[in-house]
Design a protein around this motif. Structure first.
Motif, mmCIF file in Angstrom:
data_model
loop_
_atom_site.group_PDB
_atom_site.id
_atom_site.type_symbol
_atom_site.label_atom_id
_atom_site.label_comp_id
_atom_site.label_asym_id
_atom_site.label_seq_id
_atom_site.Cartn_x
_atom_site.Cartn_y
_atom_site.Cartn_z
ATOM 1 N N MET A 270 -6.316 7.352 4.361
ATOM 2 C CA MET A 270 -5.333 8.414 4.564
ATOM 3 C C MET A 270 -6.066 9.754 4.523
ATOM 4 O O MET A 270 -6.622 10.137 3.486
ATOM 5 C CB MET A 270 -4.252 8.362 3.490
ATOM 6 C CG MET A 270 -3.087 9.289 3.756
ATOM 7 S SD MET A 270 -1.747 9.042 2.562
ATOM 8 C CE MET A 270 -0.444 10.000 3.365
ATOM 9 N N ALA A 271 -6.088 10.434 5.655
ATOM 10 C CA ALA A 271 -6.862 11.664 5.768
ATOM 11 C C ALA A 271 -6.353 12.739 4.809
ATOM 12 O O ALA A 271 -5.150 12.850 4.540
ATOM 13 C CB ALA A 271 -6.804 12.183 7.205
ATOM 14 N N ARG A 277 -6.520 4.303 0.921
ATOM 15 C CA ARG A 277 -5.966 3.596 2.090
ATOM 16 C C ARG A 277 -4.540 4.079 2.351
ATOM 17 O O ARG A 277 -3.843 4.508 1.433
ATOM 18 C CB ARG A 277 -5.946 2.088 1.857
ATOM 19 C CG ARG A 277 -7.270 1.439 1.468
ATOM 20 C CD ARG A 277 -7.036 -0.046 1.174
ATOM 21 N NE ARG A 277 -5.958 -0.224 0.194
ATOM 22 C CZ ARG A 277 -5.203 -1.318 0.095
ATOM 23 N NH1 ARG A 277 -5.389 -2.326 0.927
ATOM 24 N NH2 ARG A 277 -4.262 -1.404 -0.825
ATOM 25 N N LEU A 278 -4.109 3.961 3.616
ATOM 26 C CA LEU A 278 -2.713 4.240 3.927
ATOM 27 C C LEU A 278 -1.787 3.380 3.082
ATOM 28 O O LEU A 278 -0.737 3.840 2.620
ATOM 29 C CB LEU A 278 -2.437 3.961 5.417
ATOM 30 C CG LEU A 278 -2.984 4.958 6.440
ATOM 31 C CD1 LEU A 278 -2.759 4.414 7.849
ATOM 32 C CD2 LEU A 278 -2.323 6.311 6.289
ATOM 33 N N ALA A 279 -2.188 2.132 2.880
ATOM 34 C CA ALA A 279 -1.329 1.189 2.154
ATOM 35 C C ALA A 279 -1.067 1.630 0.712
ATOM 36 O O ALA A 279 -0.090 1.183 0.095
ATOM 37 C CB ALA A 279 -1.956 -0.204 2.156
ATOM 38 N N ASP A 280 -1.892 2.501 0.178
ATOM 39 C CA ASP A 280 -1.721 2.940 -1.198
ATOM 40 C C ASP A 280 -0.746 4.109 -1.336
ATOM 41 O O ASP A 280 -0.368 4.466 -2.459
ATOM 42 C CB ASP A 280 -3.085 3.354 -1.781
ATOM 43 C CG ASP A 280 -4.070 2.199 -1.809
ATOM 44 O OD1 ASP A 280 -3.642 1.078 -2.128
ATOM 45 O OD2 ASP A 280 -5.254 2.424 -1.500
ATOM 46 N N SER A 281 -0.358 4.703 -0.249
ATOM 47 C CA SER A 281 0.479 5.896 -0.299
ATOM 48 C C SER A 281 1.956 5.539 -0.374
ATOM 49 O O SER A 281 2.475 4.836 0.499
ATOM 50 C CB SER A 281 0.244 6.750 0.954
ATOM 51 O OG SER A 281 1.238 7.747 1.082
ATOM 52 N N PRO A 282 2.691 6.012 -1.396
ATOM 53 C CA PRO A 282 4.131 5.759 -1.467
ATOM 54 C C PRO A 282 4.887 6.281 -0.238
ATOM 55 O O PRO A 282 5.849 5.659 0.204
ATOM 56 C CB PRO A 282 4.560 6.504 -2.734
ATOM 57 C CG PRO A 282 3.334 6.540 -3.587
ATOM 58 C CD PRO A 282 2.210 6.707 -2.622
ATOM 59 N N SER A 283 4.438 7.414 0.315
ATOM 60 C CA SER A 283 5.138 7.937 1.496
ATOM 61 C C SER A 283 4.961 7.023 2.698
ATOM 62 O O SER A 283 5.892 6.840 3.498
ATOM 63 C CB SER A 283 4.639 9.351 1.825
ATOM 64 O OG SER A 283 3.273 9.340 2.197
#
Length: 400
Positions: A270-271, A277-283
Motif C-alpha cells: 500500500m503506497a 500489504r493492501l490486505a493489511d489495511s482496514p480501509s
C-alpha cells in the motif's frame, strides 16, 4: 463471491447452462488473447466470432424445433456473465444475438424457416430506430431503405432486425420491425468509442432492399409480447428482455473483482502507508467487502427478476404493470451497484489501474459504456417503478 446458481431452472435448462459455461471456459483463453485486436479494430476478430459460433453461443435464443437452445432469460444472464469474464464485447454480441432471436422467433413460421431452416448457428443484430428509414409498398412486401446505427455485432450477423415504417391504408405509417439478410446490407464504419469497442456497433445501410410481408411485424405487436407464440420464451415483451443486457456488465464487474483480489492476494504494498500489504489495511478490507456485496446484490436482483420473467411467460395472462416495472428497476439498480463496486475496486488498485496496458481499465471502460445503454437508464427505471407503485398507469416508455 456470488457464483451462478441454476437451482431455479428446469433440469434441461440447467444442464444446458452448465454445458455452455464449460464451453465458454474452454474458449476463454482465446477470447482474452484476441481482445487486444478487437479493441484495436473496433470489432471482434474472425477467430473470436468462430469460437463463439462453434461453442453454440449464437444459438441461445433459437427455437428448439430448429435445433436451437431456446434458453430462458435466467440462464442467459449466467452464460453472458461468464463470457464477459474473458471479453465483455464478446458477451455483448452474444447477448444481442439472443435478444434479436427472441424477437425474431415471434414472427410467422416462414420467417423462422428463412432464419434457421439451414441450421441454428445464426448470429443476429438489431436496431429498433433508424435514420431516414423509409419503406415503399410493393407486391408481396416492402422495399426498405435507411441507416441504422449502433448495430452491435453487425460484422458477425447473418440477419438484422431493423425498425421500419409500415404503410397503412388511409392512415399514417406505423412503427414496425423487419427481418433483413445481412448480405443485403452494407456496413458504414462509425463506431469509435472508449468502451465496448469490440462490439463493432457500426451503422447498417439499406438501399431499396426487398423484405417479404411475412418478415414484417408491427412494433406494437412485438411490444405486447405474448401473441401467438407457443413457446414461453417468445412471449416475453421486449421491456422485460432488457434485463439480458445486464449479463455482460455483471461479468465485467466480477472480472475487476478477480483482478483486484489477485493484486491483494499477491501481496501488493500500500503506497505511502505503514501497511506492508493492501490486505493489511482496514480501509481496503472494507472496500473489498462493500464491492463484493454490491456485486452480489446486483446478481441477486437480476436473478430474482429473470426467474420472475421466465415464470410469468409460462403462465396465462400478462404480468401486472408493477411486476414488469420492477424488472426494469432491478436492472437499473443492478447497473448502479456494479458501477459503484468497480469504482471501489479501482481505488483499491490505485492510479496504475488506468494505464492503457492494464486489463482492468478495459473492463472499467466497457462497463461504464454499456451502463449508459438506453435500456439500462436507472433514472427512467425509477420513474416506471414509482408510477406503477402508486397506481399511475401513464406510460413513460413503451419498453415496460
Amino acid at each position: 463471491m456470488h457464483t451462478p446458481s441454476h437451482h431455479g431452472l428446469a433440469p434441461a435448462a440447467s444442464r444446458a447452462t452448465e454445458d455452455l459455461i464449460r464451453a465458454v471456459r474452454a474458449i476463454s483463453p482465446l477470447l482474452r488473447a484476441e481482445a487486444d485486436a478487437a479493441e484495436r479494430d473496433s470489432r471482434l476478430t474472425a477467430e473470436t466470432a468462430r469460437a463463439l459460433r462453434e461453442a453454440g453461443l449464437f444459438r441461445l435464443g433459437v427455437p428448439q424445433s430448429f435445433g436451437g437452445l431456446q434458453l430462458p432469460l435466467a440462464a442467459v444472464l449466467d452464460v453472458s456473465a461468464e463470457i464477459a469474464l474473458a471479453c465483455p464485447s464478446s458477451a455483448w454480441v452474444a447477448m444481442v444475438t439472443y435478444v434479436s432471436q427472441q424477437i425474431a422467433a415471434s414472427f410467422p413460421e416462414g420467417a423462422r424457416f428463412d432464419l434457421w431452416g439451414a441450421g441454428p448457428d445464426t448470429a443476429m443484430c438489431g436496431v429498433f430506430g433508424g435514420v431516414d428509414a423509409a419503406s415503399e409498398p410493393v407486391e408481396g412486401g416492402l422495399l426498405v431503405s435507411g441507416r441504422w446505427g449502433w448495430a452491435s455485432g453487425c460484422h458477425q450477423a447473418d440477419w438484422a432486425l431493423l425498425g421500419v415504417p409500415l404503410a397503412r391504408p388511409g392512415a399514417a405509417p406505423e412503427r414496425g420491425l423487419a427481418l433483413v439478410r445481412a448480405a443485403d446490407l452494407t456496413v458504414e464504419n462509425t463506431w469509435d468509442m472508449a468502451g465496448m469497442r469490440g462490439t463493432g456497433s457500426d451503422t447498417l445501410v439499406a438501399e431499396s432492399v426487398f423484405v417479404p410481408e411475412y418478415r414484417l411485424r408491427p412494433f406494437a405487436d412485438v411490444i405486447a409480447g405474448r401473441e401467438t407464440a407457443e413457446e414461453p420464451l417468445y412471449r416475453i415483451p421486449p421491456g422485460s428482455m432488457t434485463l439480458a443486457s445486464m449479463g455482460p456488465l455483471l461479468g465485467a464487474a466480477r472480472a475487476v473483482f478477480r483482478l483486484t483480489m489477485e493484486a491483494v492476494d499477491g501481496g501488493k504494498p500500500m503506497a505511502m502507508s505503514l501497511h506492508p500489504r493492501l490486505a493489511d489495511s482496514p480501509s481496503v478490507q472494507a472496500a473489498l467487502a462493500d464491492a463484493a456485496t454490491l456485486i452480489d446484490s446486483a446478481a441477486l436482483h437480476l436473478t430474482r427478476s429473470a426467474e420472475a420473467v421466465d415464470a410469468a411467460a409460462a403462465a396465462p395472462g400478462t404480468a401486472p404493470l408493477v411486476d414488469r416495472a420492477r424488472v426494469r428497476m432491478d436492472g437499473g439498480h443492478a447497473s448502479r451497484c456494479l458501477r459503484e463496486a468497480v469504482q471501489l475496486l479501482l481505488t483499491v488498485n490505485g492510479a496504475g489501474s488506468f494505464a492503457r496496458g492494464r486489463l482492468i481499465q478495459r473492463y472499467w471502460h466497457d462497463l461504464e459504456t454499456a451502463a449508459r445503454h438506453p435500456t439500462l437508464n436507472a433514472g427512467l427505471a425509477r420513474e416506471m417503478y414509482g408510477r406503477a407503485l402508486v397506481g399511475d398507469a401513464r406510460p413513460v416508455s413503451p419498453m415496460v
